[in-house]
Design a protein around this motif. Sequence first.
Motif, PDB file in Angstrom:
ATOM      1  N   LEU A  24       0.833  -1.201   0.000  1.00  0.00           N
ATOM      2  CA  LEU A  24       0.000   0.000   0.000  1.00  0.00           C
ATOM      3  C   LEU A  24       0.870   1.254   0.000  1.00  0.00           C
ATOM      4  N   ASP A  25       1.999   1.207   0.690  1.00  0.00           N
ATOM      5  CA  ASP A  25       2.903   2.362   0.708  1.00  0.00           C
ATOM      6  C   ASP A  25       3.442   2.656  -0.684  1.00  0.00           C
ATOM      7  N   ASP A  26       3.800   1.611  -1.428  1.00  0.00           N
ATOM      8  CA  ASP A  26       4.266   1.805  -2.800  1.00  0.00           C
ATOM      9  C   ASP A  26       3.170   2.430  -3.660  1.00  0.00           C
ATOM     10  N   GLN A  27       1.943   1.959  -3.465  1.00  0.00           N
ATOM     11  CA  GLN A  27       0.813   2.499  -4.213  1.00  0.00           C
ATOM     12  C   GLN A  27       0.629   3.986  -3.918  1.00  0.00           C
ATOM     13  N   ALA A  28       0.685   4.348  -2.644  1.00  0.00           N
ATOM     14  CA  ALA A  28       0.512   5.749  -2.259  1.00  0.00           C
ATOM     15  C   ALA A  28       1.614   6.618  -2.848  1.00  0.00           C
ATOM     16  N   LEU A  41      -1.043  -5.137  -1.969  1.00  0.00           N
ATOM     17  CA  LEU A  41      -1.423  -3.733  -2.153  1.00  0.00           C
ATOM     18  C   LEU A  41      -2.323  -3.214  -1.031  1.00  0.00           C
ATOM     19  N   GLY A  42      -2.878  -4.119  -0.228  1.00  0.00           N
ATOM     20  CA  GLY A  42      -3.681  -3.701   0.913  1.00  0.00           C
ATOM     21  C   GLY A  42      -2.921  -3.746   2.224  1.00  0.00           C
ATOM     22  N   LEU A  43      -1.632  -4.111   2.195  1.00  0.00           N
ATOM     23  CA  LEU A  43      -0.812  -4.219   3.404  1.00  0.00           C
ATOM     24  C   LEU A  43       0.188  -3.076   3.461  1.00  0.00           C
ATOM     25  N   ARG A  44       0.502  -2.632   4.671  1.00  0.00           N
ATOM     26  CA  ARG A  44       1.508  -1.594   4.851  1.00  0.00           C
ATOM     27  C   ARG A  44       2.905  -2.210   4.856  1.00  0.00           C
ATOM     28  N   ARG A  45       3.878  -1.372   4.608  1.00  0.00           N
ATOM     29  CA  ARG A  45       5.272  -1.824   4.635  1.00  0.00           C
ATOM     30  C   ARG A  45       5.631  -2.359   6.021  1.00  0.00           C
ATOM     31  N   ALA A  46       5.058  -1.771   7.059  1.00  0.00           N
ATOM     32  CA  ALA A  46       5.326  -2.256   8.415  1.00  0.00           C
ATOM     33  C   ALA A  46       4.862  -3.698   8.594  1.00  0.00           C
ATOM     34  N   GLU A  73      -3.285   5.594   3.136  1.00  0.00           N
ATOM     35  CA  GLU A  73      -4.534   4.874   2.826  1.00  0.00           C
ATOM     36  C   GLU A  73      -5.423   5.706   1.902  1.00  0.00           C
ATOM     37  N   GLY A  74      -5.470   7.025   2.118  1.00  0.00           N
ATOM     38  CA  GLY A  74      -6.280   7.884   1.266  1.00  0.00           C
ATOM     39  C   GLY A  74      -5.785   7.894  -0.163  1.00  0.00           C
ATOM     40  N   LEU A  75      -4.473   7.954  -0.337  1.00  0.00           N
ATOM     41  CA  LEU A  75      -3.915   7.934  -1.688  1.00  0.00           C
ATOM     42  C   LEU A  75      -4.174   6.582  -2.355  1.00  0.00           C
ATOM     43  N   ALA A  76      -4.097   5.504  -1.584  1.00  0.00           N
ATOM     44  CA  ALA A  76      -4.377   4.184  -2.149  1.00  0.00           C
ATOM     45  C   ALA A  76      -5.844   4.056  -2.553  1.00  0.00           C
ATOM     46  N   ARG A  77      -6.755   4.646  -1.765  1.00  0.00           N
ATOM     47  CA  ARG A  77      -8.178   4.628  -2.151  1.00  0.00           C
ATOM     48  C   ARG A  77      -8.388   5.417  -3.442  1.00  0.00           C
ATOM     49  N   THR A  78      -7.683   6.525  -3.576  1.00  0.00           N
ATOM     50  CA  THR A  78      -7.759   7.305  -4.812  1.00  0.00           C
ATOM     51  C   THR A  78      -7.354   6.443  -6.006  1.00  0.00           C
ATOM     52  N   ALA A  79      -6.286   5.675  -5.838  1.00  0.00           N
ATOM     53  CA  ALA A  79      -5.834   4.794  -6.915  1.00  0.00           C
ATOM     54  C   ALA A  79      -6.902   3.767  -7.272  1.00  0.00           C
ATOM     55  N   ALA A  80      -7.544   3.191  -6.258  1.00  0.00           N
ATOM     56  CA  ALA A  80      -8.575   2.182  -6.523  1.00  0.00           C
ATOM     57  C   ALA A  80      -9.748   2.776  -7.296  1.00  0.00           C
ATOM     58  N   ILE A  81     -10.189   3.979  -6.891  1.00  0.00           N
ATOM     59  CA  ILE A  81     -11.329   4.620  -7.557  1.00  0.00           C
ATOM     60  C   ILE A  81     -10.975   4.991  -8.987  1.00  0.00           C
ATOM     61  N   LEU A  82      -9.832   5.661  -9.166  1.00  0.00           N
ATOM     62  CA  LEU A  82      -9.439   6.107 -10.499  1.00  0.00           C
ATOM     63  C   LEU A  82      -9.054   4.937 -11.397  1.00  0.00           C
ATOM     64  N   GLY A  83      -8.572   3.856 -10.798  1.00  0.00           N
ATOM     65  CA  GLY A  83      -8.250   2.675 -11.599  1.00  0.00           C
ATOM     66  C   GLY A  83      -9.475   2.120 -12.290  1.00  0.00           C
ATOM     67  N   HIS A  84     -10.605   2.059 -11.564  1.00  0.00           N
ATOM     68  CA  HIS A  84     -11.847   1.577 -12.176  1.00  0.00           C
ATOM     69  C   HIS A  84     -12.328   2.546 -13.263  1.00  0.00           C
ATOM     70  N   ASP A  85     -12.210   3.855 -12.989  1.00  0.00           N
ATOM     71  CA  ASP A  85     -12.593   4.845 -13.999  1.00  0.00           C
ATOM     72  C   ASP A  85     -11.744   4.685 -15.259  1.00  0.00           C
ATOM     73  N   ALA A  86     -10.437   4.516 -15.066  1.00  0.00           N
ATOM     74  CA  ALA A  86      -9.536   4.388 -16.204  1.00  0.00           C
ATOM     75  C   ALA A  86      -9.842   3.128 -17.013  1.00  0.00           C
ATOM     76  N   ASP A  87     -10.159   2.026 -16.328  1.00  0.00           N
ATOM     77  CA  ASP A  87     -10.503   0.794 -17.044  1.00  0.00           C
ATOM     78  C   ASP A  87     -11.716   1.003 -17.944  1.00  0.00           C
ATOM     79  N   PHE A  88     -12.734   1.686 -17.416  1.00  0.00           N
ATOM     80  CA  PHE A  88     -13.942   1.929 -18.198  1.00  0.00           C
ATOM     81  C   PHE A  88     -13.642   2.821 -19.405  1.00  0.00           C
ATOM     82  N   LEU A  89     -12.939   3.925 -19.172  1.00  0.00           N
ATOM     83  CA  LEU A  89     -12.633   4.853 -20.265  1.00  0.00           C
ATOM     84  C   LEU A  89     -11.732   4.204 -21.313  1.00  0.00           C
ATOM     85  N   ASP A  90     -10.770   3.416 -20.870  1.00  0.00           N
ATOM     86  CA  ASP A  90      -9.897   2.731 -21.825  1.00  0.00           C
ATOM     87  C   ASP A  90     -10.680   1.751 -22.689  1.00  0.00           C
TER      88      ASP A  90
END
Length: 340
Positions: free
Chosen positions: A134-138, A169-174, A221-238
């Motif tokens: 998740l840290d890498d995603q953020a 992707l749902g786990l922290r580096r810790a 976590e907020g940045l990772a949620r942003t990625a999840a939301i925009l990822g679905h949007d991008a899949d649809f638009l693509d």
Amino acid sequence: MHPAVGRARNAVKAALEEACWPSRVLVACSGGPDSLALAAAVAHFARRGAVGGHPLEVGAVVVDHRLQEGSGEVARTTAAVLGELGLSPVRVVAVEVRSSGEGPEAAARSARLAALEAEAAAWGAGAVLLGHTLDDQAEQVLLGLARGSGTRSLGGMRAVRGLYVRPFLGLRRADTLDVCAAEGLEPWFDPTNADPRYMRSRVRAAIMPFLEAELGPGVAEGLARTAAILGHDADFLDAEAARAYAELVERPRERELLLPGEPVRALPAALRSRVLALAVVELGGQPTFERLAAVERLLERRGSAGPVEVPGHVTAHRQPRRKGAPRGTEYGKLVFVSHR
């Protein structure tokens, strides 16, 4: 059992289910805490020969980029640990990182992925498991924001994308550090992760801790949620853009594509830019925001008809109206040409 170990194993099981239960997988392991924790979690199922009631064989690949002194010894030590965990086969692959103008991190990544794909093909693996957290995603989303990237980039990494599976992707580096400690593993810490010459290292070591300190916990976590939301949007638009492109594109000859001006101009802006990008990519070009904007201006039929140069030896121009053509005749098609 340590709670982090349970979370890691559950994450692996969920990711393999999403990947439709590949029976043979490779773990990409650098020896760092993230990939070593992933190897330990997958090894739990490898020793049983099954996961979720499905048969499972697990091998591993250690890629030696040969960019640091002693990298070969690190790779061999990591391979020995992976063998002790029960993974087989375990391969150490040395690669040559070629400078190609894309930067050292990107060049190393290209060499690494090429090696992983070759090893997967040779062994018949249905998936390659990567230890991104998740840290890498953020960090990736934050870098995308700083660079002014689009929806696809801000959508971040997907848990399953083609050959690659990212269970953590749902786990922290810790969490991965806790897994290594619980399993008695001593991870290797890549010194480049703290090297301020690299932008991602600065984000990891300085910027993310600063944001967490100033804005409070939960930024990653907020940045990772942003990625999840925009990822679905991008899949649809693509997908919508691919459908429109397939209906509109013409291929009159090798290394040349045509797109009709009016239908492309009538597309919503989010689809129009993607359709133009697909034409550039099909010819081997690399679309950028600025160059795509210049191509899009050709649709306005004002000013220059081109050509517009796009990285990758691709040009685009607007088809001129033929002399003597009757009014109402279709003209102004966009012509994309590869000059390779």
